[in-house]
Design an enzyme around this catalytic site. Structure first.
Site, short mmCIF file in Angstrom:
data_model
loop_
_atom_site.label_atom_id
_atom_site.label_comp_id
_atom_site.label_asym_id
_atom_site.label_seq_id
_atom_site.Cartn_x
_atom_site.Cartn_y
_atom_site.Cartn_z
N ARG A 199 0.84 -1.19 0.00
CA ARG A 199 0.00 0.00 0.00
C ARG A 199 0.88 1.24 0.00
NH1 ARG A 199 -3.54 -2.43 -1.80
NH2 ARG A 199 -5.70 -2.67 -1.09
N GLU A 225 -3.30 7.77 -6.26
CA GLU A 225 -3.36 7.00 -7.51
C GLU A 225 -4.56 7.49 -8.33
OE1 GLU A 225 -3.50 2.86 -6.45
OE2 GLU A 225 -1.50 2.86 -5.58
N HIS A 254 -0.11 -0.10 -10.06
CA HIS A 254 -0.94 -0.94 -9.17
C HIS A 254 -1.47 -2.16 -9.91
CE1 HIS A 254 -3.43 -0.62 -5.24
NE2 HIS A 254 -3.18 -1.88 -5.53
#
Length: 322
Positions: free
Chosen positions: A249, A278, A297
């Site tokens: 994370r 993000e 990601h």
């Protein structure tokens, strides 16, 4: 029983429906709903995070539904208040971040998830990032694409490093961290682990792990306790020229401190799949930092992850019915 499969374009309704039929036959009524994710980014909807879809559309689809399987649908308190028949929500993710779990509990709705669904994919991506950072593959690739043949990269000052013989510190030893550890053994790397919540003995403090590790890889959950776990002070404890990898994370890392360490040369390289914001904001320093590998990601983005999520969700529904 009436079941709603609220899928998307990754864990598709077709995958989940097929998995449900395989385990429970055709006796249950299954309806479907498809969100726009990943073509539309997820975000905060109401009080839940990492969600995609429309609350009103979900409320309408839940009429008479007793079991819902979803990945991104926004199960907010407002949605749950209208779902009178709902008894179970299965979230096809490591945790039900898009579900108001407290509101569900108040209404007697059980919530389950599918931890470990992306462990193989995320572990493999972690190893890929380690190798790419150690050997500076993106930069070298760019030189070849530009028509260059950089024999000077054989110079000792420019040469990369190996995983073989390296000490790799894993912060977090859940399904992904444990799998990364097993993979690293095949590279003849020495693995040390810091995880105060796991039944594994390695090092007793994060400080000890950082000081011993030439490569540090993060696999912890983001909590108030772990926010900015890797900050300026933590980076200063790592050996000069060490490598940092984060596929967990973004909030675990102070990225401004990382850029400072990369620019000074204290940190030899870094590789990240996750970020505090993000998509990464335009003008972010991490986009122009030296010796960094960035992916958007995608650590868990494999066909097998989607298939595994559907299978685990179907088993959770079958278990609930049993």
């Amino acid at each position: 029983m009436k079941i709603l499969v609220a899928g998307d374009h990754f864990v598709t309704p077709e995958l989940v429906t097929a998995a449900l039929r395989e385990r429970m036959g055709a006796t249950h009524e299954i309806t479907t709903l498809t969100s726009a994710w990943p073509y539309q980014p997820f975000g905060k909807i109401g009080e839940v995070d990492e969600a995609c879809g429309d609350e009103d559309e979900l409320i309408a689809a839940l009429a008479g539904v007793e079991v819902a399987v979803t990945q991104m649908a926004p199960f907010t308190a407002r949605v749950l208040a209208e779902a009178d028949a709902l008894r179970l929500i299965v979230c096809t993710r490591g945790g039900p971040v898009n579900v108001n779990v407290a509101a569900a509990a108040e209404r007697g709705i059980e919530v389950r998830s599918t931890p470990g669904r992306n462990a193989p994919a995320a572990a493999e991506h972690t190893l890929a990032l380690m190798l790419a950072a150690l050997r500076r593959l993106p930069d070298v690739h760019a030189t070849v694409r530009a028509g260059e043949w950089r024999s000077d990269l054989y110079a000792l000052s420019a040469a990369g490093r190996e995983l073989s013989g390296a000490t790799v510190g894993l912060v977090g030893y859940g399904a992904i961290g444990a799998r990364v550890a097993r993979m690293l053994e095949a590279f003849d790397a020495s693995v040390v682990v810091y995880d105060p919540y796991a039944a594994v003995e390695s090092v007793s403090t994060l400080e000890e792990l950082l000081s011993r590790s030439g490569v540090v890889s993060l696999h912890a959950r983001l909590t108030a306790e772990t926010h900015h776990l890797i900050d300026e002070a933590a980076l200063a404890r790592m050996p000069h020229g060490a490598v940092l990898v984060n596929t967990a994370r973004g909030g675990l890392v102070d990225y401004d401190a990382v850029v400072d360490a990369l620019e000074s040369g204290r940190l030899g390289a870094a590789a990240f799949d996750v970020f505090e914001a993000e998509p990464i904001p335009a003008g972010s320093r991490i986009l122009t930092a030296p010796n960094v590998v960035l992916t958007p990601h995608l650590a868990g983005a494999t066909v097998q992850t989607a298939e595994r999520a559907a299978a685990l969700a179907a088993e959770a529904v079958a278990s609930f019915l049993r």
